[in-house]
Scaffold this active site. Structure first.
Site, short mmCIF file in Angstrom:
data_model
loop_
_atom_site.label_atom_id
_atom_site.label_comp_id
_atom_site.label_asym_id
_atom_site.label_seq_id
_atom_site.Cartn_x
_atom_site.Cartn_y
_atom_site.Cartn_z
N ASP A 1 99.36 -29.29 107.34
CA ASP A 1 98.97 -27.89 107.35
C ASP A 1 97.64 -27.66 108.06
OD1 ASP A 1 99.55 -25.22 106.71
OD2 ASP A 1 98.30 -25.29 104.93
N GLU B 1 103.75 -18.29 104.99
CA GLU B 1 103.84 -19.75 105.08
C GLU B 1 104.96 -20.19 106.02
OE1 GLU B 1 101.86 -22.01 103.82
OE2 GLU B 1 100.72 -20.87 102.37
#
Length: 187
Positions: free
Chosen positions: A37, A28
């Site tokens: 995202d 991440e």
């Protein structure tokens, strides 16, 4: 769990293996500020820290969410990973090693407990077909209808961890050895 945990040990179904947090932090990455995202595509998901979608008070992340420190991000990550670990513990019947649990917790953190509950991956795993899990993980590489190279690398790393590779090595190999959507190196 410590960084030196024995990944072959049996998972206690309560803790979040260090290997799971290590892989998620590596995959991440850390962002102190909110980011979309989905790369500003329609239906984007706002995240912060290590990919969390809800702040410390449970509110959805938005562009207006205040920045977080790394310590705050780790706290949010551990909170969210505990939820993913509970989903894995509740849904998966066979005993798991720490590496298998770490891989499934990472997968569930990214896709959600509902995805795990309705997946062929879970059906095959609960039927005792552990060898099928890496191939089933590979199927989950799409954002909408579009397969993404980053998701393929992530799924390969999770599959490699499920097979016993240490998280740092699995992540490094996934990003170094996978250059196209057709790649799926041997573990």
């Amino acid at each position: 769990m410590s960084e030196t945990e024995d990944l072959a040990a049996t998972w206690d179904r309560r803790s979040v293996p260090h290997a799971a947090t290590a892989v998620l932090q590596r995959i991440e990455g850390f962002s102190a500020t909110p980011y979309d995202d989905n790369g500003a595509q329609a239906g984007g998901t706002w995240t912060i820290g290590y990919g969390t979608t809800r702040d410390a008070k449970g509110r959805p992340i938005s562009p207006l969410t205040p920045p977080v420190t790394e310590a705050e991000a780790e706290s949010l990550l551990l909170r969210d990973m505990a939820g993913a670990a509970q989903d894995v513990a509740r849904l998966v019947r066979p005993p798991l090693s720490l590496c298998q649990a770490a891989a499934l917790i990472s997968w569930t953190y990214n896709l959600g407990g509902d995805a795990l509950a309705g997946s062929t991956l879970l059906k095959r795993l609960n039927a005792g077909d552990l060898a099928a899990v890496p191939g089933e993980m590979r199927k989950w590489i799409k954002q909408g209808d579009k397969p993404l190279l980053g998701l393929l690398r992530r799924r390969w790393a999770e599959a490699a961890i499920f097979r016993g590779l240490p998280p740092a090595k699995a992540c490094a190999r996934g990003w170094a050895e996978i250059d196209s959507l057709d790649d799926w190196p041997a573990f």
